[in-house]
Design a protein around this motif. Structure first.
Motif, short mmCIF file in Angstrom:
data_model
loop_
_atom_site.label_atom_id
_atom_site.label_comp_id
_atom_site.label_asym_id
_atom_site.label_seq_id
_atom_site.Cartn_x
_atom_site.Cartn_y
_atom_site.Cartn_z
N ARG A 116 0.82 -1.22 0.00
CA ARG A 116 0.00 0.00 0.00
C ARG A 116 0.85 1.27 0.00
O ARG A 116 0.58 2.22 -0.73
N LEU A 117 1.86 1.31 0.87
CA LEU A 117 2.64 2.53 1.04
C LEU A 117 3.30 2.95 -0.27
O LEU A 117 3.26 4.13 -0.65
N LEU A 118 3.88 2.00 -0.97
CA LEU A 118 4.57 2.35 -2.21
C LEU A 118 3.59 2.82 -3.28
O LEU A 118 3.82 3.81 -3.98
N LEU A 119 2.45 2.12 -3.41
CA LEU A 119 1.47 2.54 -4.42
C LEU A 119 0.90 3.90 -4.11
O LEU A 119 0.67 4.72 -5.01
N ALA A 120 0.64 4.18 -2.82
CA ALA A 120 0.10 5.48 -2.43
C ALA A 120 1.10 6.59 -2.74
O ALA A 120 0.71 7.71 -3.11
N ALA A 121 2.39 6.29 -2.59
CA ALA A 121 3.42 7.29 -2.91
C ALA A 121 3.53 7.50 -4.42
O ALA A 121 3.88 8.58 -4.88
N ALA A 122 3.22 6.46 -5.20
CA ALA A 122 3.37 6.53 -6.66
C ALA A 122 2.20 7.23 -7.34
O ALA A 122 2.37 7.80 -8.43
N SER A 123 1.01 7.20 -6.72
CA SER A 123 -0.18 7.70 -7.43
C SER A 123 -1.23 8.21 -6.46
O SER A 123 -1.57 7.53 -5.49
N PRO A 124 -1.79 9.40 -6.73
CA PRO A 124 -2.90 9.90 -5.91
C PRO A 124 -4.14 9.01 -6.00
O PRO A 124 -4.97 9.01 -5.10
N TYR A 125 -4.27 8.24 -7.11
CA TYR A 125 -5.40 7.31 -7.22
C TYR A 125 -5.35 6.28 -6.08
O TYR A 125 -6.36 6.05 -5.39
N PHE A 126 -4.20 5.66 -5.88
CA PHE A 126 -4.07 4.67 -4.83
C PHE A 126 -4.12 5.31 -3.44
O PHE A 126 -4.68 4.74 -2.50
N GLU A 127 -3.56 6.50 -3.31
CA GLU A 127 -3.61 7.20 -2.02
C GLU A 127 -5.07 7.44 -1.60
O GLU A 127 -5.45 7.17 -0.46
N ASN A 128 -5.88 7.91 -2.56
CA ASN A 128 -7.30 8.14 -2.25
C ASN A 128 -8.04 6.83 -2.02
O ASN A 128 -8.93 6.75 -1.16
#
Length: 560
Positions: free
Chosen positions: A56-68
């Protein structure tokens, strides 16, 4: 939670230490992904059904889509369903989040681009577009047009425009060209980089486009003909080909007058007077004009051969807080402040014959605003008139000043530049204090969108576009904006004291002009040495306060 002290420590690491640390860290993350270790989320993707594990952490850092997504109601679920992306494409893009690379083919590039847009992976979008453009022979231009219409991808739109400009001769003979809208064709014809061997080639393309639907295109024809370098045609061509076209009689006569009456040229309003490729913006031999002070300013010319500044001319003007822009051979003074009154005047001062001409006034009186030119149109942005302004207006010769969408944040004493077909408004004061916010204007959609904030508060900064990046310089520091990454980064510090300053890109180097040099104790002129990450001082200006600088052809000044 990161503390300010830990962030400061990270910034103080030298580059080699930080590179080693990041390389070690990413190697470990890759191994976690390969071994599916410490996985904390799994995506269930359809077509065909597949399970894709990730962190999760890496994907959230890579994209606002995953962060949201992870911050939403379903974000804590151990398994999350993805229904609008094929499993193979989704897995490739998850891999991209870890490696920055993805396997793209002609058959998958459309799906990759669509999915990258959905997942808000800007770097993957850029990679997909770059791949498509380098494989245009296989993908076809028609396919690129269709994909751009489906995705509304601005990066692809800009790349297609660059491709069309470079391959104009081939494209102008295609069926797709006949269905271009007038505004798109106008943008191409205005470009000084239009790849044609002679001006008649552009005229022939207009004729093909016009004859395809004469009744519907008659009104736009004069606008397109005005984009041609009419002074490059001979007189016979003007009167046998241009003058008979509906609405083009005056254009032909004006060009004729320019060619046959050289002494009258200062009084003739011609949009383009030079061949393509040697205008003020891309002439191979250029120099700098510096406008110093506001009341009765001096125009200083830089002598490159002798590395010295010399006074070029005095300009008589009895008001201040105006903004200037260079258009062809004219300096335009827009807005200003005089005797406790804010002005909406627009005046043009011709560099060649040193004469004034009044232009249509702005809708809104403005001082301490921004002015830029984009695609042949002038924009007046924000400013001050008793209160901070957020309004924006655009000027064209055919329509005069017209309001466009306002800034999200009203601002004055800001700076603005154009890059990649868009306008960036940076920093300034919102009436409560200096701000770091940055906004980007898209003329196609008439919308302002927020960008990453600048890292420092800048007072009276200089701004310039250099090698595809935006640079902002002031006595507070110097920083650079990457439009692809939407990130600001600090560059080597420029030690200058109080004073107006500006910056320009000349001879593939970034120049900082104005302010007070602390080391030399005189007005500052410095050039960025990018290889050694330092500023190199050049011949000092005779004056400290520089309102604006312009890159112009040396021939413009030597012909005086």
């Amino acid at each position: 939670m990161a503390t300010s002290s830990s962030q400061t420590l990270a910034l103080q690491r030298n580059s080699s230490e930080q590179n080693r640390f990041m390389e070690k860290l990413m190697t470990k993350i890759f191994s976690f992904y390969d071994e599916q270790s410490l996985i904390d989320v799994t995506f269930k993707v359809s077509n065909p059904t597949a399970l894709v594990p990730a962190h999760r952490l890496l994907l959230a850092a890579a994209s606002p889509y995953f962060e949201n997504l992870f911050n939403g109601n379903q974000g804590t679920n151990p398994v999350i369903e993805i229904n609008d992306i094929d499993s193979d494409i989704f897995e490739r893009l998850i891999t991209f989040c870890y490696t920055g690379q993805a396997r793209i083919t002609v058959n998958t590039v459309a799906a990759m681009l669509n999915a990258a847009i959905i997942l808000q992976l800007d770097d993957a979008i850029t990679s997909s577009v770059d791949y498509l453009m380098t494989h245009m022979d296989e993908y076809t231009l028609q396919g690129a047009y269709m994909l751009q219409r489906e995705t509304q991808c601005e990066v692809l739109k800009q790349k297609i425009f660059e491709y069309e400009t470079q391959n104009f001769m081939e494209i102008s003979r295609s069926y797709e060209f006949l269905n271009f809208d007038a505004e798109k064709l106008q943008r191409m014809l205005v470009s000084d980089n239009l790849n044609i061997s002679r001006e008649e080639d552009a005229y022939d393309a207009i004729q093909r486009w016009y004859n395809y639907d004469v009744p519907a295109r008659q009104e736009q024809l004069p606008l397109l003909i005005a984009c041609l370098r009419l002074t490059q045609f001979d007189v016979d061509f003007l009167f046998t080909h241009i003058q008979p076209l509906p609405g083009c009689e005056l254009l032909a006569f004006t060009a004729f007058s320019w060619i046959r009456k050289p002494t009258a040229r200062p009084m003739i309003n011609m949009r383009f007077t030079e061949p393509r490729g040697i205008s003020a913006t891309n002439c191979s031999e250029k120099t700098i004009l510096a406008l110093c002070s506001e009341l009765n300013p001096k125009l200083l010319q830089y002598n490159k051969t002798e590395d010295k500044w010399q006074e070029y001319v005095n300009i008589k003007i009895d008001y201040e807080r105006y903004r200037t822009i260079l258009k062809d051979d004219n300096l335009l003074f827009i807005g200003g402040y005089k005797r406790a009154a804010t002005l909406n005047v627009v005046r043009s001062w011709n560099i060649r014959n040193e004469t004034w001409q009044s232009l249509p006034i702005m809708i809104q009186a403005r001082s301490e605003h921004c002015v830029v030119e984009l695609n042949g149109k002038m924009y007046a942005i924000g400013g001050y008139e008793g209160n901070v302004l957020s309004s924006v207006e655009r000027y064209t010769t055919s329509e005069g000043w017209k309001s466009v969408n306002s800034l999200t944040d009203g601002r004055y004493v800001a700076c603005a530049v154009t890059l990649n077909g868009k306008i960036y408004a940076i920093g300034g004061n919102n009436g409560k204090g200096h701000i770091k916010s940055v906004e980007c204007y898209n003329p196609d959609s008439n919308t302002w969108t927020s960008c990453a904030d600048i890292t420092k508060y800048h007072f009276l900064p200089g701004v310039a576009v250099h090698k595809g990046h935006i640079y902002v310089l002031s006595r507070s520091g110097a920083e650079r904006y990457d439009p692809q990454q939407d990130t600001w980064s600090q560059i080597c510090y420029l030690e200058v004291g109080y004073g107006l300053m500006t910056c320009v890109s000349l001879d593939n180097k970034l120049w900082a002009i104005g302010g007070w040099s602390k080391s030399a104790d005189k007005p500052s002129v410095s050039v960025l040495d990018e290889e050694n990450s330092c500023w190199v001082e050049r011949c000092s200006l005779p004056r400290r306060n520089v309102c604006n600088c312009f890159v112009v052809p040396e021939s413009m000044l030597s012909s005086m």
